[in-house]
Design an enzyme around this catalytic site. Structure first.
Site, mmCIF file in Angstrom:
data_model
loop_
_atom_site.group_PDB
_atom_site.id
_atom_site.type_symbol
_atom_site.label_atom_id
_atom_site.label_comp_id
_atom_site.label_asym_id
_atom_site.label_seq_id
_atom_site.Cartn_x
_atom_site.Cartn_y
_atom_site.Cartn_z
ATOM 1 N N LYS A 22 59.257 41.734 0.642
ATOM 2 C CA LYS A 22 60.150 42.566 -0.428
ATOM 3 C C LYS A 22 59.469 43.663 -0.744
ATOM 4 C CE LYS A 22 60.878 38.142 -3.581
ATOM 5 N NZ LYS A 22 62.113 37.826 -4.092
ATOM 6 N N ARG B 192 65.031 27.564 -1.554
ATOM 7 C CA ARG B 192 66.217 26.478 -1.214
ATOM 8 C C ARG B 192 65.520 25.479 0.182
ATOM 9 N NH1 ARG B 192 70.592 30.628 0.963
ATOM 10 N NH2 ARG B 192 69.604 32.268 -0.248
#
Length: 486
Positions: free
Chosen positions: A251, A325
């Site tokens: 990130k 996920r």
């Protein structure tokens, strides 16, 4: 360093009599002239009755209830406590009697109590002495059960906030598991099992192990069990990423410090189970929190890897910053294969796309079952958390297929929807809902009962969802609640 857990809340209690000598709070309603509730005469200058507006006149506080909607009462309670905290820090009283209208319905009383409990929440780790704060509000009302229900909801929200706010140098997967164990000790009948990395490997939790493989602090699976009766079996799954660097798909530095709250879904599940058990609801509820730290190292998983989940399904990894996920997929498959759920709900700070779509005060709701979706939306409306149902677009479902594995992690198309479609691959035929709380799980400013930092969003909805099958639901009124998987 020891994190301050739990954060103390204002004690809100119900009574039918005033205390001798206790300072009073009067309720005001807008109009021409402004109307005051019990104990008031003519409204002093400056009292408007606007929802949340607070003033003090000759030692008496006035708080506006606006139009009297539950959301207005929740805002009134929160604004009042913030004002009283500020006054207490300057030497003011720390206990008050609030004179509510005798004909106020239970939902409004609950909303006011909920706002008053949560509006003054403050999480700090500091060497400074804690300032003087308001300790007790006595609400003059006959609806003690509504105040008790608000206390359960507030405690769950506060626990969820505490877990998410805890800095990640303290909070690793093992700490989160121990925090769940500590919370369950105070609730008779709530059981917790913690599974370590060896158990995860033996059970084939390839997603959790891949995501946690880059960290020196290994992953855990936290399982909370409430066996309250023969009712339907509800399984709740919460994303527990205790810090998210993004892994090799790292990130940007800006905003990465907020990733301590990337386990807000897991925090909501842990907190909801404590609330459900405190309410002693007559149904079975299991909470699963796959917990891992997504870090960067020589052992981190890579884009292009293929991992095998519990149950055997394989996933092609395309972005290590879409880690949520992957851990949810393992837990969902485990729930379907071993727990025989009647209803399955996952909650996660999953996609930045949902922040763009719905903003920062509304959660995204995806569901394969209309009744389950309606129950979740209704539960949220009753406790002041807003949801918007999103479509599971079948024309995007084909993109979940992979050329080299069974499925691919990040299919093309609208990000929030394709993430939900990926998760759908692991739920079989069980009625399922996916709650994306990337927006409302965090807040950067105060509004209503929300304060900056982790909001505890979804914990109250999950309690209300469980109540919807037991005939014990209360109502605090409709209202609002804070990437790649974040």
């Amino acid at each position: 360093m020891r994190a301050p857990l739990p954060t103390p809340l204002v004690a809100v209690e119900a009574a039918t009599t005033l205390r001798r000598g206790a300072p009073a709070v009067l309720v005001a309603f807008p109009g021409d002239p402004v109307r005051l509730g019990p104990g008031g005469g003519d409204a002093p200058p400056g009292v408007t009755g606007r929802a949340g507006a607070t003033t003090r006149h000759d030692g008496t506080w006035h708080v506006g209830a606006g139009d009297g909607a539950p959301a207005d009462w929740r805002k009134a309670g929160a604004s009042l406590v913030r004002a009283l905290h500020g006054d207490a820090e300057q030497g003011g009283p720390t206990t008050f009697d609030v004179r509510l209208p005798a004909d106020l319905d239970p939902g409004a009383v609950e909303a006011f109590a909920l706002g008053a409990s949560l509006g003054g929440y403050r999480y700090r780790i500091t060497a400074a002495e804690e300032p003087k704060r308001v300790r007790t509000l006595r609400l003059i009302t006959a609806h003690a059960d509504a105040v008790d229900h608000a206390a359960t909801l507030a405690a769950a929200t506060s626990l969820s906030r505490d877990l998410a706010n805890t800095p990640s140098n303290v909070k690793d997967p093992a700490w989160l598991a121990s925090a769940a164990v500590r919370a369950a000790r105070d609730v008779p009948g709530l059981d917790v099992e913690v599974r370590d990395e060896r158990w995860l490997a033996a059970q084939g939790f390839g997603g959790v192990l891949a995501v946690g493989g880059g960290s020196a602090r290994p992953p855990r699976l936290i399982q909370l069990t409430w066996s309250g009766g023969p009712g339907p079996h509800l399984v709740l799954v919460g994303k527990g990423i205790t810090f998210d660097t993004g892994g090799i798909s790292i990130k940007p530095a800006e905003g990465m410090h907020l990733m301590r709250t990337d386990m807000s879904g897991g925090a909501a599940v842990i907190a909801a189970l404590t609330g459900i058990a405190r309410r002693r609801l007559p149904l079975r509820v299991t909470g699963l929190v796959p917990a891992a730290e997504n870090h960067v190292s020589g052992s981190a998983y890579r884009p292009g890897d293929v991992i095998r989940h519990h149950g055997g399904t394989t996933t092609e990894v395309t972005n290590t910053d879409a880690e949520g996920r992957l851990v949810l997929a393992d837990a969902l498959a485990y729930a379907v294969r071993t727990l025989a759920p009647d209803h399955l709900v996952d909650v996660a700070t999953l996609t930045g796309a949902m922040k763009v779509t719905l903003g920062l005060r509304t959660g995204g709701l995806f569901a394969t079952d209309d009744d389950l979706a309606a129950r979740i939306a209704g539960a949220g409306a009753a406790v002041g958390e807003r949801w918007w149902r999103m479509p599971l677009l079948e024309d995007a479902a084909e993109g979940v297929r992979s050329d080299i594995a069974d499925v691919r992690q990040c299919p093309p198309g609208p990000g929030g929807i394709t993430a939900a479609l990926f998760l759908r691959e692991f739920v079989g035929d069980v009625p399922w809902a996916h709650l994306d709380i990337a927006g409302p799980a965090r807040a950067d400013k105060a509004y209503d009962e929300v304060v900056p930092g982790a909001t505890g969003f979804a914990a109250r909805t999950l309690i209300g969802l469980a109540e919807s099958w037991t005939g014990t639901a209360h109502g605090a009124g409709s209202g609002s609640g804070a990437g790649s998987d974040r």
